[in-house]
Design a protein around this motif. Structure first.
Motif, PDB file in Angstrom:
ATOM      1  N   ASN A 201       0.849  -1.314  -0.014  1.00 57.41           N
ATOM      2  CA  ASN A 201       0.077   0.086   0.062  1.00 57.41           C
ATOM      3  C   ASN A 201       1.006   1.233  -0.139  1.00 57.41           C
ATOM      4  OD1 ASN A 201      -2.193  -1.648  -0.058  1.00 57.41           O
ATOM      5  ND2 ASN A 201      -2.517  -1.292   2.183  1.00 57.41           N
ATOM      6  N   ARG A 202       1.997   1.169   0.676  1.00 56.89           N
ATOM      7  CA  ARG A 202       2.803   2.552   0.813  1.00 56.89           C
ATOM      8  C   ARG A 202       3.577   2.671  -0.416  1.00 56.89           C
ATOM      9  NH1 ARG A 202       5.912   0.513   4.322  1.00 56.89           N
ATOM     10  NH2 ARG A 202       7.735   0.118   3.015  1.00 56.89           N
ATOM     11  N   LEU A 203       4.068   1.586  -1.252  1.00 51.78           N
ATOM     12  CA  LEU A 203       4.330   1.786  -2.730  1.00 51.78           C
ATOM     13  C   LEU A 203       3.353   1.889  -3.655  1.00 51.78           C
ATOM     14  CD1 LEU A 203       7.122  -0.987  -2.460  1.00 51.78           C
ATOM     15  CD2 LEU A 203       7.382   1.542  -1.957  1.00 51.78           C
ATOM     16  N   LEU A 204       2.151   1.446  -3.537  1.00 54.33           N
ATOM     17  CA  LEU A 204       1.144   1.825  -4.540  1.00 54.33           C
ATOM     18  C   LEU A 204       0.701   3.223  -4.416  1.00 54.33           C
ATOM     19  CD1 LEU A 204      -0.909   0.147  -6.605  1.00 54.33           C
ATOM     20  CD2 LEU A 204      -2.310  -0.016  -4.700  1.00 54.33           C
ATOM     21  N   LEU A 205       0.685   3.956  -3.251  1.00 51.47           N
ATOM     22  CA  LEU A 205       0.500   5.180  -2.983  1.00 51.47           C
ATOM     23  C   LEU A 205       1.226   5.991  -3.987  1.00 51.47           C
ATOM     24  CD1 LEU A 205      -1.410   7.174  -1.300  1.00 51.47           C
ATOM     25  CD2 LEU A 205       0.518   7.273   0.252  1.00 51.47           C
ATOM     26  N   THR A 206       2.537   5.685  -4.241  1.00 47.70           N
ATOM     27  CA  THR A 206       3.474   6.573  -4.981  1.00 47.70           C
ATOM     28  C   THR A 206       3.356   6.210  -6.455  1.00 47.70           C
ATOM     29  OG1 THR A 206       5.458   5.225  -4.692  1.00 47.70           O
ATOM     30  CG2 THR A 206       4.875   6.749  -2.750  1.00 47.70           C
ATOM     31  N   SER A 207       2.821   5.069  -6.787  1.00 48.63           N
ATOM     32  CA  SER A 207       2.556   4.898  -8.235  1.00 48.63           C
ATOM     33  C   SER A 207       1.890   5.976  -9.080  1.00 48.63           C
ATOM     34  CB  SER A 207       2.111   3.547  -8.444  1.00 48.63           C
ATOM     35  OG  SER A 207       1.875   3.241  -9.902  1.00 48.63           O
ATOM     36  N   GLU A 208       2.431   6.505 -10.102  1.00 47.87           N
ATOM     37  CA  GLU A 208       1.859   7.440 -10.968  1.00 47.87           C
ATOM     38  C   GLU A 208       1.432   6.646 -12.236  1.00 47.87           C
ATOM     39  OE1 GLU A 208       4.798  10.379 -11.303  1.00 47.87           O
ATOM     40  OE2 GLU A 208       4.509  10.829  -9.237  1.00 47.87           O
ATOM     41  N   ARG A 209       1.318   5.245 -12.113  1.00 44.97           N
ATOM     42  CA  ARG A 209       0.440   4.479 -13.243  1.00 44.97           C
ATOM     43  C   ARG A 209       1.054   4.792 -14.646  1.00 44.97           C
ATOM     44  NH1 ARG A 209      -2.156   6.966  -9.891  1.00 44.97           N
ATOM     45  NH2 ARG A 209      -2.792   8.670 -11.445  1.00 44.97           N
ATOM     46  N   ARG A 210       2.099   5.056 -14.741  1.00 44.99           N
ATOM     47  CA  ARG A 210       2.718   5.323 -15.887  1.00 44.99           C
ATOM     48  C   ARG A 210       2.996   4.041 -16.907  1.00 44.99           C
ATOM     49  NH1 ARG A 210       3.463  10.806 -15.848  1.00 44.99           N
ATOM     50  NH2 ARG A 210       3.713  11.589 -13.699  1.00 44.99           N
ATOM     51  N   PRO A 211       3.340   4.145 -18.078  1.00 45.57           N
ATOM     52  CA  PRO A 211       3.618   2.940 -18.989  1.00 45.57           C
ATOM     53  C   PRO A 211       5.062   2.771 -19.141  1.00 45.57           C
ATOM     54  CG  PRO A 211       3.023   4.680 -20.427  1.00 45.57           C
ATOM     55  CD  PRO A 211       2.727   5.088 -18.901  1.00 45.57           C
ATOM     56  N   GLY A 212       5.821   3.185 -18.368  1.00 48.94           N
ATOM     57  CA  GLY A 212       7.352   3.294 -18.452  1.00 48.94           C
ATOM     58  C   GLY A 212       7.800   4.554 -17.543  1.00 48.94           C
ATOM     59  N   MET A 213       9.057   4.685 -17.492  1.00 49.40           N
ATOM     60  CA  MET A 213       9.791   5.615 -16.848  1.00 49.40           C
ATOM     61  C   MET A 213       9.608   7.031 -17.622  1.00 49.40           C
ATOM     62  SD  MET A 213      13.236   4.359 -15.028  1.00 49.40           S
ATOM     63  CE  MET A 213      13.081   3.026 -13.791  1.00 49.40           C
ATOM     64  N   MET A 214       9.042   7.787 -17.221  1.00 48.24           N
ATOM     65  CA  MET A 214       8.585   9.093 -18.013  1.00 48.24           C
ATOM     66  C   MET A 214       9.632  10.007 -18.088  1.00 48.24           C
ATOM     67  SD  MET A 214       5.564   8.664 -19.297  1.00 48.24           S
ATOM     68  CE  MET A 214       5.031  10.093 -19.759  1.00 48.24           C
ATOM     69  N   ARG A 215       9.826  10.796 -19.384  1.00 47.02           N
ATOM     70  CA  ARG A 215      10.871  11.643 -19.590  1.00 47.02           C
ATOM     71  C   ARG A 215      10.385  12.963 -19.410  1.00 47.02           C
ATOM     72  NH1 ARG A 215      15.730  11.127 -19.456  1.00 47.02           N
ATOM     73  NH2 ARG A 215      16.309   9.962 -21.325  1.00 47.02           N
ATOM     74  N   PHE A 216      11.005  13.942 -18.496  1.00 50.00           N
ATOM     75  CA  PHE A 216      10.765  15.196 -18.497  1.00 50.00           C
ATOM     76  C   PHE A 216      11.844  15.914 -19.204  1.00 50.00           C
ATOM     77  CE2 PHE A 216       8.332  13.504 -14.832  1.00 50.00           C
ATOM     78  CZ  PHE A 216       6.937  14.367 -14.911  1.00 50.00           C
ATOM     79  N   LEU A 217      11.678  16.812 -19.999  1.00 47.23           N
ATOM     80  CA  LEU A 217      12.521  17.794 -20.376  1.00 47.23           C
ATOM     81  C   LEU A 217      12.711  19.151 -19.884  1.00 47.23           C
ATOM     82  CD1 LEU A 217      12.427  16.937 -24.150  1.00 47.23           C
ATOM     83  CD2 LEU A 217      14.111  15.754 -22.410  1.00 47.23           C
ATOM     84  N   LYS A 218      13.751  19.957 -19.584  1.00 46.95           N
ATOM     85  CA  LYS A 218      13.905  21.286 -19.403  1.00 46.95           C
ATOM     86  C   LYS A 218      14.609  22.097 -20.158  1.00 46.95           C
ATOM     87  CE  LYS A 218      15.680  24.291 -15.608  1.00 46.95           C
ATOM     88  NZ  LYS A 218      16.545  24.469 -14.411  1.00 46.95           N
ATOM     89  N   LEU A 219      13.948  22.943 -20.849  1.00 47.93           N
ATOM     90  CA  LEU A 219      14.400  23.847 -22.013  1.00 47.93           C
ATOM     91  C   LEU A 219      14.647  25.270 -21.470  1.00 47.93           C
ATOM     92  CD1 LEU A 219      13.083  21.606 -23.652  1.00 47.93           C
ATOM     93  CD2 LEU A 219      12.101  23.074 -25.096  1.00 47.93           C
ATOM     94  N   THR A 220      15.922  25.700 -21.500  1.00 45.84           N
ATOM     95  CA  THR A 220      16.413  26.846 -20.898  1.00 45.84           C
ATOM     96  C   THR A 220      17.044  27.887 -22.223  1.00 45.84           C
ATOM     97  OG1 THR A 220      17.313  25.787 -19.018  1.00 45.84           O
ATOM     98  CG2 THR A 220      18.273  28.045 -19.474  1.00 45.84           C
ATOM     99  N   PRO A 221      16.461  29.023 -22.133  1.00 49.29           N
ATOM    100  CA  PRO A 221      16.600  29.876 -23.230  1.00 49.29           C
ATOM    101  C   PRO A 221      18.298  29.856 -23.786  1.00 49.29           C
ATOM    102  CG  PRO A 221      15.112  31.051 -21.788  1.00 49.29           C
ATOM    103  CD  PRO A 221      15.524  29.759 -21.188  1.00 49.29           C
ATOM    104  N   LYS A 222      18.591  29.760 -24.972  1.00 52.34           N
ATOM    105  CA  LYS A 222      20.077  30.208 -25.344  1.00 52.34           C
ATOM    106  C   LYS A 222      20.316  31.501 -24.995  1.00 52.34           C
ATOM    107  CE  LYS A 222      20.536  26.613 -29.014  1.00 52.34           C
ATOM    108  NZ  LYS A 222      21.448  25.795 -28.289  1.00 52.34           N
TER     109      LYS A 222
END
Length: 279
Positions: free
Chosen positions: A256-277
């Motif tokens: 239950n503790r670990l299920l609480l933190t699951s975000e039900r994603r179909p894999g390890m999601m990718r977040f990108l950070k774009l910083t102005p050149k």
């Protein structure tokens, strides 16, 4: 922990096991039998709402501490408990927590859902103005209601669908040095055309990449090449959700503790950070 006095050790161990033993005594046979028949999704919702009720619907940890959430959410009921504990999308929360107040002029939330980020940023005091895009009428109504629940802190503008025209209609000062979050369930490549990227070129942009659409790699590669004209691109590293240090979960089972933190994603999601050149 080492103790020389066995009686002290016995008392300490009784204290350690007290939450687990107390929880076991609180459930009835009928409840335990019904829990065995639950689907994973049903159990996750039950755990999420238990934590939500325990914390009275208020975020206790992280940059959004003090944010009041709505139990009858239309979008993320299974995430309410994780949000209250400051664990939901912790990669993004860590970036926000590390941001100095006043660093950005405006927060622009594209795909605002219930307003967790849109209102959370205002509650945090990191940014005093939020513009959120949510294409559903129900979502826009929920955001407005949640903002009132949080004493209408800061300045909030709620708009409909995000597209090139709606971005072009924003004031130049709203786009100058803004922090933008994009989470639109796979439509990020359709939205973030070269025209829109050019409008956002002075913003810092965080994007959740969804990989389950057709021709993903071709679309992703084309997007990265376009974005590289305006931004330096980096990935946001995955952050584990630590639960063993949270007193609210001391009596939860491992599942239950670990299920609480699951975000039900179909894999390890990718977040990108774009910083102005650098200009």
């Amino acid at each position: 922990m080492k103790m020389n006095n066995v009686e002290q050790f016995i008392l300490a161990e009784a204290d350690y096991f007290h939450p687990m033993l107390e929880r076991a005594q609180q459930s009835t046979l009928e409840q335990r039998e019904s829990w065995r028949r639950e689907t994973i999704r049903e159990r996750q919702e039950r755990m999420s709402l238990e934590v939500f009720d325990l914390l009275q619907g208020t975020v206790k940890y992280g940059p959004f501490k003090g944010l009041h959430l709505d139990r009858d959410t239309w979008w993320g009921k299974l995430d309410l408990g994780s949000q209250c504990l400051g664990l939901y999308e912790k990669e993004i929360l860590n970036l926000i927590e590390a941001t100095e107040a006043g660093r950005f002029s405006t927060f622009i939330d594209i795909g605002a859902a219930d307003g967790y980020y849109a209102i959370g940023m205002l509650v945090s005091g990191k940014i005093g103005k939020t513009i959120c895009f949510e294409q559903t009428e129900k979502g826009r109504a929920v955001i407005a209601e949640n903002w009132k629940k949080n004493h209408s802190v800061g300045e909030l503008t709620i708009l409909g669908e995000a597209n090139a025209a709606s971005f072009a209609s924003l004031r130049a000062q709203d786009l100058e040095n803004a922090l933008v979050l994009v989470d639109i369930e796979g439509f990020e490549f359709e939205l973030l055309t070269d025209e829109v990227l050019n409008l956002l070129k002075s913003c810092t942009v965080i994007i959740e990449i969804h990989h389950w659409m057709d021709d993903f790699l071709a679309k992703y590669n084309a997007f990265l090449r376009n974005a590289a004209h305006y931004f330096d691109i980096e990935t946001v590293q995955r952050v584990e959700r630590e639960t063993s240090n949270l007193p609210e979960l001391r009596d939860f089972t491992d599942d239950n503790r670990l299920l609480l933190t699951s975000e039900r994603r179909p894999g390890m999601m990718r977040f990108l950070k774009l910083t102005p050149k650098a200009q």
